[in-house]
Design a protein around this motif. Structure first.
Motif, PDB file in Angstrom:
ATOM      1  N   ASN A  73       1.065  -1.032   0.421  1.00 49.38           N
ATOM      2  CA  ASN A  73       0.103  -0.059   0.108  1.00 49.38           C
ATOM      3  C   ASN A  73       1.261   0.983  -0.236  1.00 49.38           C
ATOM      4  O   ASN A  73       2.160   1.317   0.266  1.00 49.38           O
ATOM      5  CB  ASN A  73      -0.861  -0.016   1.190  1.00 49.38           C
ATOM      6  CG  ASN A  73      -2.199   0.264   0.987  1.00 49.38           C
ATOM      7  OD1 ASN A  73      -2.176   1.470   0.099  1.00 49.38           O
ATOM      8  ND2 ASN A  73      -3.188   0.579   1.739  1.00 49.38           N
ATOM      9  N   ASP A  74       0.592   2.026  -0.120  1.00 51.11           N
ATOM     10  CA  ASP A  74       1.081   3.491  -0.233  1.00 51.11           C
ATOM     11  C   ASP A  74       1.917   3.762   0.946  1.00 51.11           C
ATOM     12  O   ASP A  74       1.001   3.626   2.683  1.00 51.11           O
ATOM     13  CB  ASP A  74       0.371   4.988  -0.034  1.00 51.11           C
ATOM     14  CG  ASP A  74       0.756   6.137   0.256  1.00 51.11           C
ATOM     15  OD1 ASP A  74       1.852   6.754   0.608  1.00 51.11           O
ATOM     16  OD2 ASP A  74      -0.237   7.242   0.878  1.00 51.11           O
ATOM     17  N   SER A  75       3.733   3.905   1.311  1.00 49.74           N
ATOM     18  CA  SER A  75       4.172   4.067   2.626  1.00 49.74           C
ATOM     19  C   SER A  75       3.934   4.409   4.099  1.00 49.74           C
ATOM     20  O   SER A  75       4.318   4.178   4.681  1.00 49.74           O
ATOM     21  CB  SER A  75       5.871   4.457   1.823  1.00 49.74           C
ATOM     22  OG  SER A  75       5.363   5.405   1.687  1.00 49.74           O
ATOM     23  N   LYS A  76       2.635   5.630   3.018  1.00 53.36           N
ATOM     24  CA  LYS A  76       2.361   6.751   3.864  1.00 53.36           C
ATOM     25  C   LYS A  76       0.931   5.777   5.727  1.00 53.36           C
ATOM     26  O   LYS A  76       1.386   6.097   6.478  1.00 53.36           O
ATOM     27  CB  LYS A  76       2.029   8.113   3.632  1.00 53.36           C
ATOM     28  CG  LYS A  76       3.040   8.876   3.245  1.00 53.36           C
ATOM     29  CD  LYS A  76       2.693  10.302   2.955  1.00 53.36           C
ATOM     30  CE  LYS A  76       1.484  10.317   1.870  1.00 53.36           C
ATOM     31  NZ  LYS A  76       2.136   9.482   0.628  1.00 53.36           N
ATOM     32  N   LYS A  77       0.440   5.050   4.447  1.00 51.33           N
ATOM     33  CA  LYS A  77      -0.564   4.440   5.401  1.00 51.33           C
ATOM     34  C   LYS A  77       0.441   3.400   6.169  1.00 51.33           C
ATOM     35  O   LYS A  77      -0.952   2.922   6.632  1.00 51.33           O
ATOM     36  CB  LYS A  77      -1.834   3.730   4.198  1.00 51.33           C
ATOM     37  CG  LYS A  77      -2.033   5.466   3.843  1.00 51.33           C
ATOM     38  CD  LYS A  77      -2.913   4.988   2.924  1.00 51.33           C
ATOM     39  CE  LYS A  77      -3.747   6.282   1.940  1.00 51.33           C
ATOM     40  NZ  LYS A  77      -5.030   5.335   1.163  1.00 51.33           N
ATOM     41  N   LEU A  78       0.983   2.829   6.428  1.00 48.73           N
ATOM     42  CA  LEU A  78       1.563   1.884   6.740  1.00 48.73           C
ATOM     43  C   LEU A  78       2.538   2.455   8.004  1.00 48.73           C
ATOM     44  O   LEU A  78       3.032   3.229   7.897  1.00 48.73           O
ATOM     45  CB  LEU A  78       2.300   0.688   6.196  1.00 48.73           C
ATOM     46  CG  LEU A  78       2.081   0.382   4.662  1.00 48.73           C
ATOM     47  CD1 LEU A  78       3.254  -0.531   3.517  1.00 48.73           C
ATOM     48  CD2 LEU A  78       1.381  -0.534   4.932  1.00 48.73           C
ATOM     49  N   THR A  79       2.616   1.298   9.514  1.00 49.92           N
ATOM     50  CA  THR A  79       3.282   1.032  10.320  1.00 49.92           C
ATOM     51  C   THR A  79       4.853   1.421  10.223  1.00 49.92           C
ATOM     52  O   THR A  79       5.332   0.437   8.405  1.00 49.92           O
ATOM     53  CB  THR A  79       3.134   0.369  11.092  1.00 49.92           C
ATOM     54  OG1 THR A  79       3.536  -1.463  10.900  1.00 49.92           O
ATOM     55  CG2 THR A  79       2.048   0.028  12.069  1.00 49.92           C
ATOM     56  N   ARG A 100       6.128  -1.379   6.474  1.00 50.15           N
ATOM     57  CA  ARG A 100       7.081  -0.930   5.190  1.00 50.15           C
ATOM     58  C   ARG A 100       8.951  -1.516   5.283  1.00 50.15           C
ATOM     59  O   ARG A 100       9.218  -2.389   4.512  1.00 50.15           O
ATOM     60  CB  ARG A 100       7.719   0.661   6.030  1.00 50.15           C
ATOM     61  CG  ARG A 100       6.602   1.595   5.528  1.00 50.15           C
ATOM     62  CD  ARG A 100       6.713   2.363   5.238  1.00 50.15           C
ATOM     63  NE  ARG A 100       7.326   3.208   6.231  1.00 50.15           N
ATOM     64  CZ  ARG A 100       6.773   4.122   7.847  1.00 50.15           C
ATOM     65  NH1 ARG A 100       5.211   4.384   7.407  1.00 50.15           N
ATOM     66  NH2 ARG A 100       6.985   4.675   8.133  1.00 50.15           N
ATOM     67  N   HIS A 106      -2.049  10.233  -6.462  1.00 53.35           N
ATOM     68  CA  HIS A 106      -2.042   9.327  -5.654  1.00 53.35           C
ATOM     69  C   HIS A 106      -1.912   7.806  -6.411  1.00 53.35           C
ATOM     70  O   HIS A 106      -2.427   7.201  -5.648  1.00 53.35           O
ATOM     71  CB  HIS A 106      -3.595   9.769  -5.089  1.00 53.35           C
ATOM     72  CG  HIS A 106      -4.350  11.069  -4.269  1.00 53.35           C
ATOM     73  ND1 HIS A 106      -3.195  10.785  -4.087  1.00 53.35           N
ATOM     74  CD2 HIS A 106      -5.428  11.044  -4.456  1.00 53.35           C
ATOM     75  CE1 HIS A 106      -3.815  12.769  -2.604  1.00 53.35           C
ATOM     76  NE2 HIS A 106      -5.179  12.830  -3.727  1.00 53.35           N
ATOM     77  N   ASP A 113       1.038   6.666  -5.022  1.00 53.65           N
ATOM     78  CA  ASP A 113       1.111   5.255  -4.261  1.00 53.65           C
ATOM     79  C   ASP A 113       0.106   4.045  -3.921  1.00 53.65           C
ATOM     80  O   ASP A 113       0.230   3.798  -2.787  1.00 53.65           O
ATOM     81  CB  ASP A 113       1.632   5.859  -3.847  1.00 53.65           C
ATOM     82  CG  ASP A 113       1.056   7.672  -2.813  1.00 53.65           C
ATOM     83  OD1 ASP A 113       0.206   7.436  -3.084  1.00 53.65           O
ATOM     84  OD2 ASP A 113       2.321   8.378  -1.859  1.00 53.65           O
ATOM     85  N   ALA A 114      -1.204   5.452  -3.836  1.00 52.85           N
ATOM     86  CA  ALA A 114      -2.527   4.395  -3.068  1.00 52.85           C
ATOM     87  C   ALA A 114      -3.342   3.462  -3.908  1.00 52.85           C
ATOM     88  O   ALA A 114      -4.515   2.954  -3.838  1.00 52.85           O
ATOM     89  CB  ALA A 114      -3.625   5.427  -2.251  1.00 52.85           C
TER      90      ALA A 114
END
Length: 213
Positions: free
Chosen positions: A55-61, A65, A135, A137-138
């Motif tokens: 997923n989009d890296s910003k949405k992952l812990t 990641r 967007h 990355d998402a």
């Protein structure tokens, strides 16, 4: 990996159906921070590969990641990482620095892509067929993979910078303009990896120039 119905793969699958095989996703990490480089990654995943949880890296812990990063770099047909440092960012501006990094990352792939999916940035200079996707990355697996590579690589770099410049808390905020970072800037002034043209930093150089006059 198990096959799964996932909208994240729709862009790539549509391109596979059109006869493209080597699709690279391109994304960056670090456009917004006050310090450190912008890191750009390009990544070609094997056709029809499914990586669970991507997923989009910003949405992952951070842990997720890191786990996905290991899977991605092991599975990828090719990937490339480019650092554009703070001096180049100051010289070019962040938009042009990011564009330069994306072009270099694509050029640096050991496998030549036949199509590129790019997160948001228009790359009219790019010779191969490509789409710039808001967007991305998402919405695209290969762009999400590139975003994870870029984010993990940059975070690790900023953790090393925390050792070199311990006053600023780079390990925690990775150079972004948090309250703690701004307070450290006020107390210690900027260090070598701060971006001189970014407003919260540039005022310190303006002060210095005034004092030097």
């Amino acid at each position: 990996m198990k096959s799964q119905k996932n909208k994240l793969y729709e862009f790539e699958e549509g391109l596979y159906d059109k006869g493209y095989h080597y699709i690279c996703g391109v994304d960056e990490a670090g456009r917004g921070p006050l310090a450190g480089p912008v890191v750009v990654a390009a990544c070609i995943l094997p056709p029809f590969l499914r990586i669970e949880g991507i997923n989009d890296s910003k949405k992952l812990t951070a842990k997720k990641r890191s786990d996905l990063y290991k899977i991605i770099v092991k599975s990828a047909l090719a990937y490339s990482v480019v650092f554009i440092n703070e001096n180049e960012i100051d010289e070019l501006n962040i938009y042009q620095a990011t564009k330069k990094g994306m072009l270099l990352a694509i050029e640096g792939l050991k496998t030549t892509p036949d199509y590129a999916l790019i997160d948001a940035m228009p790359l009219s200079e790019l010779k191969l067929p490509h789409d710039s996707i808001i967007h991305g990355d998402a919405r695209c697996a290969s762009v999400a993979a590139a975003s994870i590579i870029a984010k993990v690589t940059r975070d690790e770099y900023m953790e090393k910078m925390d050792v070199k410049y311990p006053n600023y808390g780079f390990r925690k905020h990775k150079g972004y303009g948090t309250k703690a970072h701004l307070e450290a800037l006020e107390k210690y002034g900027p260090c070598e990896i701060h971006r001189k043209t970014y407003a919260p930093v540039s005022k310190y150089f303006s002060k210095q120039m005034t004092l030097d006059l």
